[in-house]
Motif scaffolding. Sequence first.
Motif, PDB file in Angstrom:
ATOM      1  N   HIS A 159      -5.324  15.081 -19.728  1.00  0.00           N
ATOM      2  CA  HIS A 159      -5.102  14.105 -20.617  1.00  0.00           C
ATOM      3  C   HIS A 159      -5.096  14.305 -21.942  1.00  0.00           C
ATOM      4  O   HIS A 159      -4.110  14.329 -22.582  1.00  0.00           O
ATOM      5  CB  HIS A 159      -5.693  12.797 -20.089  1.00  0.00           C
ATOM      6  CG  HIS A 159      -5.078  11.576 -20.837  1.00  0.00           C
ATOM      7  ND1 HIS A 159      -3.649  11.204 -21.310  1.00  0.00           N
ATOM      8  CD2 HIS A 159      -5.898  10.781 -21.836  1.00  0.00           C
ATOM      9  CE1 HIS A 159      -3.798  10.002 -22.093  1.00  0.00           C
ATOM     10  NE2 HIS A 159      -4.770   9.943 -22.355  1.00  0.00           N
ATOM     11  N   ASP A 211      -3.006  17.804 -22.864  1.00  0.00           N
ATOM     12  CA  ASP A 211      -1.610  18.015 -22.495  1.00  0.00           C
ATOM     13  C   ASP A 211      -0.909  16.649 -23.050  1.00  0.00           C
ATOM     14  O   ASP A 211       0.404  16.733 -23.448  1.00  0.00           O
ATOM     15  CB  ASP A 211      -1.438  17.573 -20.775  1.00  0.00           C
ATOM     16  CG  ASP A 211      -1.784  19.051 -20.260  1.00  0.00           C
ATOM     17  OD1 ASP A 211      -2.262  20.178 -20.995  1.00  0.00           O
ATOM     18  OD2 ASP A 211      -2.174  18.938 -18.853  1.00  0.00           O
ATOM     19  N   ASP A 212      -1.527  15.441 -23.067  1.00  0.00           N
ATOM     20  CA  ASP A 212      -0.700  14.151 -23.445  1.00  0.00           C
ATOM     21  C   ASP A 212      -1.062  13.949 -24.588  1.00  0.00           C
ATOM     22  O   ASP A 212      -0.062  13.297 -25.477  1.00  0.00           O
ATOM     23  CB  ASP A 212      -0.990  13.139 -22.407  1.00  0.00           C
ATOM     24  CG  ASP A 212      -0.813  13.144 -21.105  1.00  0.00           C
ATOM     25  OD1 ASP A 212       0.244  14.054 -20.919  1.00  0.00           O
ATOM     26  OD2 ASP A 212      -1.520  12.677 -20.263  1.00  0.00           O
ATOM     27  N   LEU A 213      -2.154  13.915 -25.516  1.00  0.00           N
ATOM     28  CA  LEU A 213      -2.498  13.685 -26.796  1.00  0.00           C
ATOM     29  C   LEU A 213      -2.432  14.897 -27.652  1.00  0.00           C
ATOM     30  O   LEU A 213      -2.635  14.723 -28.874  1.00  0.00           O
ATOM     31  CB  LEU A 213      -3.983  13.221 -26.868  1.00  0.00           C
ATOM     32  CG  LEU A 213      -4.187  11.829 -25.704  1.00  0.00           C
ATOM     33  CD1 LEU A 213      -5.641  11.244 -25.995  1.00  0.00           C
ATOM     34  CD2 LEU A 213      -3.023  10.719 -25.934  1.00  0.00           C
ATOM     35  N   ASP A 214      -2.439  16.142 -27.249  1.00  0.00           N
ATOM     36  CA  ASP A 214      -2.488  17.351 -27.971  1.00  0.00           C
ATOM     37  C   ASP A 214      -3.686  17.509 -28.869  1.00  0.00           C
ATOM     38  O   ASP A 214      -3.514  17.778 -30.118  1.00  0.00           O
ATOM     39  CB  ASP A 214      -1.068  17.331 -28.974  1.00  0.00           C
ATOM     40  CG  ASP A 214      -0.871  18.733 -29.491  1.00  0.00           C
ATOM     41  OD1 ASP A 214      -1.138  19.664 -28.881  1.00  0.00           O
ATOM     42  OD2 ASP A 214      -0.194  18.615 -30.487  1.00  0.00           O
ATOM     43  N   TYR A 219      -9.215  10.119 -28.504  1.00  0.00           N
ATOM     44  CA  TYR A 219      -8.654   9.668 -27.300  1.00  0.00           C
ATOM     45  C   TYR A 219      -9.090   8.156 -26.565  1.00  0.00           C
ATOM     46  O   TYR A 219      -8.600   7.575 -25.867  1.00  0.00           O
ATOM     47  CB  TYR A 219      -9.404  10.620 -26.023  1.00  0.00           C
ATOM     48  CG  TYR A 219     -10.930  10.592 -26.143  1.00  0.00           C
ATOM     49  CD1 TYR A 219     -11.603   9.570 -25.360  1.00  0.00           C
ATOM     50  CD2 TYR A 219     -11.635  11.803 -26.335  1.00  0.00           C
ATOM     51  CE1 TYR A 219     -13.006   9.654 -25.322  1.00  0.00           C
ATOM     52  CE2 TYR A 219     -12.784  11.839 -26.409  1.00  0.00           C
ATOM     53  CZ  TYR A 219     -13.586  10.837 -25.920  1.00  0.00           C
ATOM     54  OH  TYR A 219     -15.028  10.871 -25.691  1.00  0.00           O
ATOM     55  N   THR A 273      -2.755   6.938 -26.791  1.00  0.00           N
ATOM     56  CA  THR A 273      -2.398   7.107 -25.296  1.00  0.00           C
ATOM     57  C   THR A 273      -1.020   8.110 -25.378  1.00  0.00           C
ATOM     58  O   THR A 273      -0.737   8.483 -26.428  1.00  0.00           O
ATOM     59  CB  THR A 273      -1.865   5.811 -24.968  1.00  0.00           C
ATOM     60  OG1 THR A 273      -0.616   5.306 -25.650  1.00  0.00           O
ATOM     61  CG2 THR A 273      -2.695   4.480 -25.015  1.00  0.00           C
ATOM     62  N   LYS A 274      -0.791   8.476 -24.296  1.00  0.00           N
ATOM     63  CA  LYS A 274       0.289   9.269 -24.151  1.00  0.00           C
ATOM     64  C   LYS A 274       1.810   8.834 -24.949  1.00  0.00           C
ATOM     65  O   LYS A 274       2.503   9.571 -25.523  1.00  0.00           O
ATOM     66  CB  LYS A 274       1.082   9.743 -22.550  1.00  0.00           C
ATOM     67  CG  LYS A 274       1.732  10.607 -22.348  1.00  0.00           C
ATOM     68  CD  LYS A 274       2.208  10.702 -20.889  1.00  0.00           C
ATOM     69  CE  LYS A 274       3.169  11.842 -20.681  1.00  0.00           C
ATOM     70  NZ  LYS A 274       3.351  11.908 -19.137  1.00  0.00           N
ATOM     71  N   ASN A 275       1.737   7.716 -25.072  1.00  0.00           N
ATOM     72  CA  ASN A 275       3.177   6.980 -25.514  1.00  0.00           C
ATOM     73  C   ASN A 275       2.636   6.274 -27.007  1.00  0.00           C
ATOM     74  O   ASN A 275       3.707   5.586 -27.576  1.00  0.00           O
ATOM     75  CB  ASN A 275       3.568   5.881 -24.820  1.00  0.00           C
ATOM     76  CG  ASN A 275       4.048   6.322 -23.195  1.00  0.00           C
ATOM     77  OD1 ASN A 275       4.759   7.179 -23.216  1.00  0.00           O
ATOM     78  ND2 ASN A 275       3.488   5.568 -22.285  1.00  0.00           N
ATOM     79  N   ARG A 316       0.617   8.155 -30.025  1.00  0.00           N
ATOM     80  CA  ARG A 316      -0.347   9.145 -30.685  1.00  0.00           C
ATOM     81  C   ARG A 316      -0.302   8.939 -32.096  1.00  0.00           C
ATOM     82  O   ARG A 316       0.060   9.916 -32.854  1.00  0.00           O
ATOM     83  CB  ARG A 316       0.204  10.274 -30.387  1.00  0.00           C
ATOM     84  CG  ARG A 316       0.470  10.723 -28.722  1.00  0.00           C
ATOM     85  CD  ARG A 316       0.505  12.016 -28.557  1.00  0.00           C
ATOM     86  NE  ARG A 316       1.584  12.754 -29.025  1.00  0.00           N
ATOM     87  CZ  ARG A 316       1.679  13.995 -29.080  1.00  0.00           C
ATOM     88  NH1 ARG A 316       1.050  14.870 -28.166  1.00  0.00           N
ATOM     89  NH2 ARG A 316       2.569  14.539 -29.830  1.00  0.00           N
ATOM     90  N   GLN A 370      -8.339   6.250 -18.367  1.00  0.00           N
ATOM     91  CA  GLN A 370      -9.076   7.646 -18.372  1.00  0.00           C
ATOM     92  C   GLN A 370     -10.167   7.597 -17.148  1.00  0.00           C
ATOM     93  O   GLN A 370     -10.523   6.206 -16.547  1.00  0.00           O
ATOM     94  CB  GLN A 370      -9.409   7.891 -19.647  1.00  0.00           C
ATOM     95  CG  GLN A 370      -8.295   8.341 -20.443  1.00  0.00           C
ATOM     96  CD  GLN A 370      -8.958   8.443 -22.079  1.00  0.00           C
ATOM     97  OE1 GLN A 370      -9.847   9.082 -22.234  1.00  0.00           O
ATOM     98  NE2 GLN A 370      -7.803   7.857 -22.978  1.00  0.00           N
TER      99      GLN A 370
END
Length: 317
Positions: free
Chosen positions: A44, A47-50, A225, A229-231, A233, A286
């Motif tokens: 996560h 991949d999602d938060l870079d 983190y 969140t993925k949506n 950042r 998480q």
Amino acid sequence: MKYSKLDAKDHAREHMRGIWAAALNPFHHDGSFNEAGLRSNIRHWVDDLDIQGLFIAGKQGEFFSMSLAERKRNFEIAVEECDGQAGTIMSASDQNFDTVLELARHAQDCGADYIVVHAPMLHFVTDPDDTVYNYYKAICDQVDIGIAMWSHPDSGYLMSPELCARIAELPNIVAIKYSVPREMYVRLSHMVGDKIHVSTASEVEWLDNIEELNWKLYLCSSPPYQLQTKNDRRMHDYTQLAFQGRFTEARQVRDSLDPVRRAILDTKPGGKPQAHGKYWQELLGQIGGAVRSPLLQLTEEEKARTREAFEACGLKL
């Protein structure tokens, strides 16, 4: 290793950049290490938060409660999951010098990018500067991997900027996590220039340090983190704006996170940062889990207060 000892500084200047986060380690409620949970979190974060790098097995990760075998396994999991998509810096901190070297060599052998070593606690010492310099020099002499210093009040003293600059001359010293008052890390930044990365764990000061000190590295704590969140950042977004020199826009994005920062700060009980951080992770979807002894778990009342603040803070899930 991806570089030679004498190339460590150049490699870090080029590759040790952006937001690096300090990983909390998930433990099952029986105290065992949740390897699958850590892998899920890393996927996560990367991949999602870079997030561009991970600080593994530090104080956030409760290294002090882990066996040597668990710490080594912690390193291996992080290298496997990051797999070149994000950097790794492994904490080889320990009061036992042989343990520091064993962990440093394991990090080097398993493919880690760098290590970090906490300044040692000292007893009955009247010449701490020479002692600490020789401590880091002895480590540098015996491993090739790039090393970050780490000075924090937990050692019982703070390394002076002058001492840090002296140690920075060693060939494979590449950075410092400098958990000190701002005037100290500002002075050190001016002293060393781009010879090594200077960083501190304060997310609140990160943008100012990009603008005023030309910092390229956030090294590191859990906000990358916990604030994102993925949506949503926004820490990533304001960092990228700042790196582009768009500081007015960056400040607007940074300041929009104030409700999230307050929700975390206002509900974090004294002495329970890891337990609170893990529960906040669970609210984000998480893997959190328990803390290990001697740390204290959150009470149900503390969880309820945290959950209420989380639901009102404005993070987009």
